[in-house]
Design a protein around this motif. Structure first.
Motif, PDB file in Angstrom:
ATOM      1  N   GLY A 265      -6.150  53.100 -45.126  1.00 42.43           N
ATOM      2  CA  GLY A 265      -5.156  52.171 -44.619  1.00 42.43           C
ATOM      3  C   GLY A 265      -3.775  52.501 -45.160  1.00 42.43           C
ATOM      4  N   GLY A 266      -2.736  52.070 -44.430  1.00 45.14           N
ATOM      5  CA  GLY A 266      -1.385  52.353 -44.898  1.00 45.14           C
ATOM      6  C   GLY A 266      -0.307  52.060 -43.885  1.00 45.14           C
ATOM      7  N   GLY A 267      -0.535  51.104 -42.979  1.00 41.51           N
ATOM      8  CA  GLY A 267       0.512  50.725 -42.037  1.00 41.51           C
ATOM      9  C   GLY A 267       0.947  51.868 -41.137  1.00 41.51           C
ATOM     10  N   VAL A 268       2.263  51.959 -40.902  1.00 40.69           N
ATOM     11  CA  VAL A 268       2.756  52.961 -39.961  1.00 40.69           C
ATOM     12  C   VAL A 268       2.637  54.391 -40.492  1.00 40.69           C
ATOM     13  CG1 VAL A 268       4.301  51.382 -38.767  1.00 40.69           C
ATOM     14  CG2 VAL A 268       5.132  52.638 -40.745  1.00 40.69           C
ATOM     15  N   LYS A 269       2.259  54.527 -41.747  1.00 40.76           N
ATOM     16  CA  LYS A 269       1.965  55.873 -42.243  1.00 40.76           C
ATOM     17  C   LYS A 269       0.757  56.472 -41.517  1.00 40.76           C
ATOM     18  CE  LYS A 269       1.873  54.764 -46.724  1.00 40.76           C
ATOM     19  NZ  LYS A 269       1.829  54.958 -48.198  1.00 40.76           N
ATOM     20  N   GLY A 270       0.041  55.601 -40.770  1.00 43.10           N
ATOM     21  CA  GLY A 270      -1.150  56.038 -40.054  1.00 43.10           C
ATOM     22  C   GLY A 270      -0.900  57.110 -39.015  1.00 43.10           C
ATOM     23  N   ALA A 271       0.361  57.335 -38.628  1.00 44.57           N
ATOM     24  CA  ALA A 271       0.662  58.431 -37.698  1.00 44.57           C
ATOM     25  C   ALA A 271       0.136  59.758 -38.234  1.00 44.57           C
ATOM     26  CB  ALA A 271       2.172  58.511 -37.460  1.00 44.57           C
ATOM     27  N   TYR A 272       0.128  59.886 -39.542  1.00 47.19           N
ATOM     28  CA  TYR A 272      -0.374  61.109 -40.200  1.00 47.19           C
ATOM     29  C   TYR A 272      -1.798  61.414 -39.756  1.00 47.19           C
ATOM     30  CZ  TYR A 272      -1.516  64.136 -44.258  1.00 47.19           C
ATOM     31  OH  TYR A 272      -1.911  65.169 -45.088  1.00 47.19           O
ATOM     32  N   GLN A 273      -2.611  60.393 -39.560  1.00 52.69           N
ATOM     33  CA  GLN A 273      -4.011  60.588 -39.194  1.00 52.69           C
ATOM     34  C   GLN A 273      -4.168  61.103 -37.778  1.00 52.69           C
ATOM     35  OE1 GLN A 273      -5.333  56.616 -40.042  1.00 52.69           O
ATOM     36  NE2 GLN A 273      -5.639  57.027 -42.224  1.00 52.69           N
ATOM     37  N   ILE A 274      -3.244  60.732 -36.904  1.00 49.95           N
ATOM     38  CA  ILE A 274      -3.306  61.244 -35.536  1.00 49.95           C
ATOM     39  C   ILE A 274      -2.909  62.720 -35.512  1.00 49.95           C
ATOM     40  CG2 ILE A 274      -2.477  60.937 -33.179  1.00 49.95           C
ATOM     41  CD1 ILE A 274      -4.289  58.684 -34.309  1.00 49.95           C
ATOM     42  N   GLY A 275      -1.982  63.103 -36.398  1.00 48.31           N
ATOM     43  CA  GLY A 275      -1.680  64.528 -36.544  1.00 48.31           C
ATOM     44  C   GLY A 275      -2.891  65.298 -37.034  1.00 48.31           C
ATOM     45  N   ALA A 276      -3.629  64.700 -37.977  1.00 47.34           N
ATOM     46  CA  ALA A 276      -4.864  65.334 -38.459  1.00 47.34           C
ATOM     47  C   ALA A 276      -5.867  65.470 -37.330  1.00 47.34           C
ATOM     48  CB  ALA A 276      -5.449  64.510 -39.606  1.00 47.34           C
TER      49      ALA A 276
ATOM     50  N   LYS B  49      -5.253  65.851 -34.179  1.00 47.01           N
ATOM     51  CA  LYS B  49      -4.842  66.968 -33.327  1.00 47.01           C
ATOM     52  C   LYS B  49      -5.383  68.292 -33.878  1.00 47.01           C
ATOM     53  CE  LYS B  49      -0.759  69.457 -31.618  1.00 47.01           C
ATOM     54  NZ  LYS B  49       0.724  69.553 -31.636  1.00 47.01           N
ATOM     55  N   ALA B  50      -5.303  68.463 -35.190  1.00 45.37           N
ATOM     56  CA  ALA B  50      -5.808  69.695 -35.805  1.00 45.37           C
ATOM     57  C   ALA B  50      -7.325  69.771 -35.686  1.00 45.37           C
ATOM     58  CB  ALA B  50      -5.385  69.746 -37.269  1.00 45.37           C
ATOM     59  N   PHE B  51      -8.018  68.676 -35.938  1.00 48.57           N
ATOM     60  CA  PHE B  51      -9.481  68.664 -35.803  1.00 48.57           C
ATOM     61  C   PHE B  51      -9.893  69.093 -34.399  1.00 48.57           C
ATOM     62  CE2 PHE B  51      -9.575  65.146 -39.203  1.00 48.57           C
ATOM     63  CZ  PHE B  51      -9.917  66.050 -40.214  1.00 48.57           C
ATOM     64  N   ARG B  52      -9.190  68.598 -33.402  1.00 48.93           N
ATOM     65  CA  ARG B  52      -9.511  68.944 -32.013  1.00 48.93           C
ATOM     66  C   ARG B  52      -9.300  70.431 -31.758  1.00 48.93           C
ATOM     67  NH1 ARG B  52      -9.132  65.056 -27.875  1.00 48.93           N
ATOM     68  NH2 ARG B  52      -7.708  66.391 -26.701  1.00 48.93           N
ATOM     69  N   GLU B  53      -8.181  70.963 -32.246  1.00 46.31           N
ATOM     70  CA  GLU B  53      -7.907  72.388 -32.042  1.00 46.31           C
ATOM     71  C   GLU B  53      -8.943  73.263 -32.741  1.00 46.31           C
ATOM     72  OE1 GLU B  53      -3.959  73.564 -33.023  1.00 46.31           O
ATOM     73  OE2 GLU B  53      -3.020  72.225 -31.547  1.00 46.31           O
ATOM     74  N   LEU B  54      -9.428  72.791 -33.884  1.00 42.52           N
ATOM     75  CA  LEU B  54     -10.415  73.543 -34.649  1.00 42.52           C
ATOM     76  C   LEU B  54     -11.837  73.357 -34.127  1.00 42.52           C
ATOM     77  CD1 LEU B  54      -8.974  72.688 -38.176  1.00 42.52           C
ATOM     78  CD2 LEU B  54      -8.958  74.950 -37.112  1.00 42.52           C
ATOM     79  N   GLY B  55     -11.994  72.492 -33.130  1.00 38.83           N
ATOM     80  CA  GLY B  55     -13.310  72.253 -32.548  1.00 38.83           C
ATOM     81  C   GLY B  55     -14.242  71.453 -33.445  1.00 38.83           C
ATOM     82  N   MET B  56     -13.683  70.671 -34.353  1.00 38.83           N
ATOM     83  CA  MET B  56     -14.500  69.883 -35.273  1.00 38.83           C
ATOM     84  C   MET B  56     -14.892  68.554 -34.636  1.00 38.83           C
ATOM     85  SD  MET B  56     -12.609  70.557 -38.930  1.00 38.83           S
ATOM     86  CE  MET B  56     -13.841  69.564 -39.775  1.00 38.83           C
TER      87      MET B  56
ATOM     88  N   ALA C 278      -3.266  57.810 -28.029  1.00 45.91           N
ATOM     89  CA  ALA C 278      -2.937  57.624 -29.444  1.00 45.91           C
ATOM     90  C   ALA C 278      -1.654  58.359 -29.814  1.00 45.91           C
ATOM     91  CB  ALA C 278      -4.099  58.122 -30.312  1.00 45.91           C
ATOM     92  N   TRP C 279      -1.526  59.597 -29.375  1.00 48.19           N
ATOM     93  CA  TRP C 279      -0.341  60.390 -29.705  1.00 48.19           C
ATOM     94  C   TRP C 279       0.919  59.751 -29.118  1.00 48.19           C
ATOM     95  CZ3 TRP C 279       0.181  64.619 -32.878  1.00 48.19           C
ATOM     96  CH2 TRP C 279       1.432  65.237 -32.875  1.00 48.19           C
ATOM     97  N   ASP C 280       0.832  59.349 -27.853  1.00 46.30           N
ATOM     98  CA  ASP C 280       1.988  58.741 -27.200  1.00 46.30           C
ATOM     99  C   ASP C 280       2.374  57.433 -27.885  1.00 46.30           C
ATOM    100  OD1 ASP C 280       3.848  58.624 -24.775  1.00 46.30           O
ATOM    101  OD2 ASP C 280       2.789  56.713 -24.599  1.00 46.30           O
ATOM    102  N   PHE C 281       1.387  56.643 -28.293  1.00 39.48           N
ATOM    103  CA  PHE C 281       1.661  55.378 -28.967  1.00 39.48           C
ATOM    104  C   PHE C 281       2.419  55.613 -30.261  1.00 39.48           C
ATOM    105  CE2 PHE C 281       0.288  52.508 -32.384  1.00 39.48           C
ATOM    106  CZ  PHE C 281       0.858  51.329 -31.939  1.00 39.48           C
TER     107      PHE C 281
END
Length: 408
Positions: free
Chosen positions: A8-19, A21-28, A54-57
């Motif tokens: 948890g961490g409020g609007v810092k949560g954008a960091y998790q959506i960036g993560a 994106k990487a998971f998806r590219e890596l096929g995880m 999620a990214w657009d939000f």
């Protein structure tokens, strides 16, 4: 089974959506996700596999999407850098200022109801769980989707994110509080489900975390080394940077990139790095020895390698097993920070050294600020203490970056 847990961490949560994106590219792919507060919301979007939404939000988020408050209150919340450790100290001031029983969280509930698809989450083969705290019963709740009453997914997700500054809202006749006050990173929920490999995306928010024994599960932590801002800081530039930081930090973790605050996909081994350092110009070696206040009858090369290099390593916070390779990496990163080199990209070693040798440095601006201006930057090279000496060294490395960053 591989699981993912989101802090948890409020609007810092954008960091998790960036993560993500990487998971998806890596096929995880993950078989289960848990989270707290914003981590539970992001986790729900991941279970839905709703990445574009999620990214657009997060890319376009505004305070009005989450709560009803005027600019003055928003500024106060940002200035206070609201966090779990100090929330009890500032809550009275905030409530006095807004002269109501709390901030209206109706926009947050409407946003969750709009974006969370309860049926999709329930029908998914993935485990999904999150944490909240029942004030009425004075006990924490660690809930998986099967524990939540039908039709109440959004309301319980709101309960996981419910800060004390919000207006009182009852759910099934009870009052709830943000789950971060009990467990802000619920990896333990996945362990109880039998997960042995868990990726934990941290936001480094203050709050209680129930530790998991590494014998019970192998936990891979992905966490920022740069500041993500405050929990309620809706600065759009910061949030968009956090999306990128989450992406690159995750790539670094999985692909093994080098660097602490930058991303280098390759870096010479110890022997090659030693050869590069040995080719530094004599005037560079001599000035480093002088700055370190080394006095000896030894020949310059002996003095440099036998005393100057160990002194530099001692000044830094490097691990005892590190040597020339890590030292060169620390020096180049510190110079990059001082010269404001772009940190949101991946560099090859050749690109990195070419960038270091040619990066512009605002000499007049930095010298006008004095050595104190380097203190924060030099922390990426040296451990705390002896600021005057370490800042003098950093100043020297910046001025002589073309000499020591030549490719072999």
């Amino acid at each position: 089974m591989i699981g993912l847990t989101l802090e948890g961490g409020g609007v810092k949560g954008a960091y998790q959506i960036g993560a993500w994106k990487a998971f998806r590219e890596l096929g995880m792919e993950f078989q289960g996700i848990t989270g707290t507060s914003v981590g539970s919301f992001n986790g729900g979007l991941m279970v839905q596999d709703d990445f574009d939404t999620a990214w657009d939000f997060w890319y376009n988020i505004t305070p009005q999407q989450v709560m009803t408050l005027d600019d003055e209150i928003h500024k106060m919340l940002c200035d206070k850098r609201l966090d779990y450790n100090d929330i009890s100290v500032i809550i009275d001031d905030i409530r006095k200022m807004i002269k109501i029983s709390g901030i209206d969280s109706s926009p947050l509930l409407k946003m969750i109801q709009k974006m969370i698809k309860e049926e999709v989450i329930r029908n998914s083969s993935m485990d999904f769980g999150f944490v909240t705290f029942s004030l009425t019963d004075a006990k924490p709740l660690e809930l998986f989707k099967e524990d939540i009453p039908s039709g109440k997914m959004s309301e319980y997700l709101l309960a996981s994110s419910y800060l004390p500054v919000f207006k009182e809202r009852l759910l099934d006749g009870k009052m709830f509080l943000d789950g971060g006050f009990y467990n802000n990173l619920p990896a333990n929920m996945l362990v109880r489900k039998g997960y042995k490999e868990i990726y934990a995306v941290r936001l480094l928010s203050a709050g209680r975390i129930i530790k998991v024994d590494q014998e019970d599960a192998n936990i891979h932590y992905i966490e920022p080394v740069r500041d993500l801002g405050g929990m309620l800081d809706f600065n759009q530039k910061q949030i968009r940077q956090n999306l990128s930081l989450g992406y690159y930090d995750t790539l670094k973790k999985i692909r093994g990139y080098h660097g602490r605050r930058y991303y280098l996909e390759d870096f010479p081994e110890e022997g090659e790095t030693l050869r590069m350092i040995s080719q530094w110009p004599e005037e560079v070696k001599k000035e480093i020895c002088k700055t370190l206040e080394l006095k000896s009858e030894k020949a310059l090369n002996r003095l440099f390698f036998e005393e100057a290099i160990p002194a530099l390593i001692k000044l830094s916070d490097m691990d005892e097993t590190n040597g020339y390779r890590e030292l060169l990496l620390r020096i180049t990163e510190a110079v990059a920070e001082a010269c404001d080199v772009d940190h949101l990209r991946v560099y090859t070693f050749e690109e990195w050294m070419r960038t270091i040798s040619t990066c512009p440095w605002e000499k007049e601006k930095n010298e006008a600020n004095g050595l104190a201006s380097f203190i924060k930057i030099s922390e990426s090279l040296f451990k705390p203490g002896r600021e005057k000496k370490k800042d003098a060294l950093l100043n020297f490395f910046i001025k002589n970056r073309e000499s020591f960053s030549q490719l072999p």
